[in-house]
Design a protein around this motif. Structure first.
Motif, short mmCIF file in Angstrom:
data_model
loop_
_atom_site.label_atom_id
_atom_site.label_comp_id
_atom_site.label_asym_id
_atom_site.label_seq_id
_atom_site.Cartn_x
_atom_site.Cartn_y
_atom_site.Cartn_z
N LEU A 262 12.67 6.05 -0.30
CA LEU A 262 12.41 5.96 -1.72
C LEU A 262 12.83 7.23 -2.42
O LEU A 262 12.86 8.38 -1.61
N ALA A 263 13.48 7.10 -3.60
CA ALA A 263 13.77 8.31 -4.52
C ALA A 263 12.27 9.08 -4.86
O ALA A 263 11.41 8.22 -4.89
N PRO A 264 12.34 10.21 -5.20
CA PRO A 264 11.16 10.82 -5.77
C PRO A 264 10.65 9.97 -6.98
O PRO A 264 11.34 9.49 -7.69
N GLY A 265 9.06 9.76 -6.83
CA GLY A 265 8.65 8.97 -7.88
C GLY A 265 8.90 7.23 -7.40
O GLY A 265 8.42 6.30 -8.39
N GLY A 266 9.61 6.89 -6.54
CA GLY A 266 9.90 5.67 -6.15
C GLY A 266 8.70 4.93 -5.77
O GLY A 266 7.61 5.33 -5.37
N VAL A 267 8.84 3.33 -5.79
CA VAL A 267 7.65 2.68 -5.83
C VAL A 267 8.11 1.58 -4.37
O VAL A 267 9.20 1.02 -4.55
N TYR A 268 7.17 1.42 -3.77
CA TYR A 268 7.36 0.33 -2.56
C TYR A 268 6.29 -0.98 -2.83
O TYR A 268 5.18 -0.69 -3.02
N LEU A 269 6.77 -2.19 -2.95
CA LEU A 269 5.95 -3.07 -3.05
C LEU A 269 6.25 -3.96 -1.77
O LEU A 269 7.01 -4.73 -1.51
N MET A 270 5.00 -3.99 -0.88
CA MET A 270 4.99 -4.71 0.01
C MET A 270 4.08 -6.12 -0.07
O MET A 270 3.10 -6.08 -0.34
N ILE A 271 4.77 -7.18 -0.11
CA ILE A 271 4.42 -8.55 -0.70
C ILE A 271 4.16 -9.05 0.91
O ILE A 271 5.00 -9.39 1.54
N LYS A 349 6.08 6.68 -2.95
CA LYS A 349 6.53 7.46 -1.92
C LYS A 349 5.61 8.62 -1.55
O LYS A 349 5.21 9.29 -2.47
N GLY A 350 5.53 8.97 -0.31
CA GLY A 350 4.70 10.08 0.09
C GLY A 350 5.58 11.28 0.51
O GLY A 350 6.80 10.91 0.50
#
Ligand code: SAM
Length: 352
Positions: A262-271, A349-350
């Motif tokens: 993930l880029a900085p500030g990126g979001v991951y959606l786990m469906i 992103k952590g």
């Protein structure tokens, strides 16, 4: 010994077998186009057979099963059969509400009973390879309809601000993308954004590429790629997985890789499947037996075949949250989607 209880259970077993037999009939209706033909209005068996281009004798026997099974109505005077519109909604169409697509999955899984039973005795599992290429097509016919109906309203617009970012232009990746219909729909809807789909199955990736080409899309790519070893130089603003974590051999490694990419500030959606990790909380969930059974017959066994974690379809919210945190993902929120079987785990992103 409670005789009444024994009788009730005997009746229940009868219902279970009747449901299984009707599943075969729903599959036949799906494969032959009989549901779509029946949805066109009342018909005799001859007219329905003509509409669908099928043999009348077979259609009449099938009608016997689906009429007595409460799916189709029958008028004994005019000898006509009617698929009520309320039932047609669940058995026809190109949207996610068409649940007839689950029948071919179940009848297909039936072919693997021998090998899964052997794994009960010997350990290990039945590998993904044993399910290909049919499984790719079965997933496609189900997920394609779900994306047609729910991708935009059920998933993207549920996440605050996401659609605006896609319109402005971001980079997105779907992992375990299968035949990639979701990425292709998004690429067409958001031409300023770029999309990448990864899957280990080369047959699925070929179909995804073919659809992208047929749609004339130049902002989407598909690559054969193992989620647990993603390339070094990736930085996505958005990563998604649609029911693609729980059957992996090493799901924790995949989640770790997602956080890294993930880029900085990126979001991951786990469906993923909406359920609890604790069986006790799933008792009374009418879908739970289906989910555990599909897991036994596919999702868990493919993972165990690769010496994997074998999480299974019903790995559930508690374990999912634990694994997302372990991967370093943060600010996890669990949202409901329009698809009642799924939850959306929205993560940031952590480790920044
Ligand atoms: C249940 S299917 C989900 C299909 C897909 N999301 C769709 O929309 O059709 C799970 C997918 O994950 C893929 N998969 C399993 N293990 C994987 C891995 N280690 N890396 C990448 N993809 C994987 C499978 O090949 C399969 O296509």
């Amino acid at each position: 010994m409670d005789d009444e209880k024994a009788k009730r259970f005997l009746a229940r077993v009868g219902d279970i077998y009747t449901g299984a037999a009707l599943t075969l009939m729903i599959d036949i209706g799906f494969r032959t186009g009989l549901w779509e033909a029946a949805a066109n209005g009342p018909a005799t068996s001859a007219l329905l057979a003509e509409r669908a281009g099928l043999e009348e004798r077979y259609v009449r026997e099938w009608l016997g099963a689906v009429t007595t099974g409460g799916i189709v109505d029958f008028d004994p005077v005019s000898r006509t059969y009617t698929l009520p519109p309320e039932h047609a909604r669940t058995l026809t169409g190109d949207g996610g509400s068409n649940r007839a697509v689950s029948a071919p999955l179940l009848t297909y899984l039936g072919k693997h009973v021998d090998s899964v039973a052997a794994a009960f005795r010997n350990g290990g599992g039945v590998p993904y390879a044993a399910y290909r290429p049919e499984f790719t097509a079965l997933m496609d016919q189900r997920f394609r309809r779900e994306y047609n109906e729910w991708l935009f309203n059920g998933y993207i617009r549920v996440v605050p601000g996401l659609e605006q970012r896609l319109v402005s232009g971001i980079s997105a990746c779907d992992i375990g993308c299968g035949t990639g219909h979701n990425m292709n729909l998004m690429a067409a809807a958001y031409p300023s954004s770029t999309f990448l789909g990864f899957d280990i199955a080369s047959d699925a990736i070929e179909l995804a590429r073919a659809e992208a080409a047929s749609m004339g899309l130049s902002n989407v790519r598909f690559e054969v790629q193992d989620a647990t070893a993603l390339p070094a130089d990736l930085a996505f603003d958005l990563v998604t997985t649609f029911d693609a974590i729980h059957d992996q051999a090493n799901p924790q490694a995949a989640l770790n890789e997602i956080n890294r990419c993930l880029a900085p500030g990126g979001v991951y959606l786990m469906i993923d499947i909406k359920a609890s990790s604790d069986l006790a909380n799933n008792i009374g969930n009418p879908l739970a037996p289906y989910l555990y059974a599909v897991s036994t017959m596919h999702c868990m066994t493919v993972s165990l075949a690769a010496d994997g974690a074998g999480l299974g379809t019903v790995w559930g919210r508690e374990l999912a949250l634990e694994m997302l945190a372990k991967a370093g993902l943060r600010e996890v929120e669990v949202l409901d989607s329009s698809n009642p079987t799924n939850s959306i785990y929205m993560c940031r992103k952590g480790g920044e």
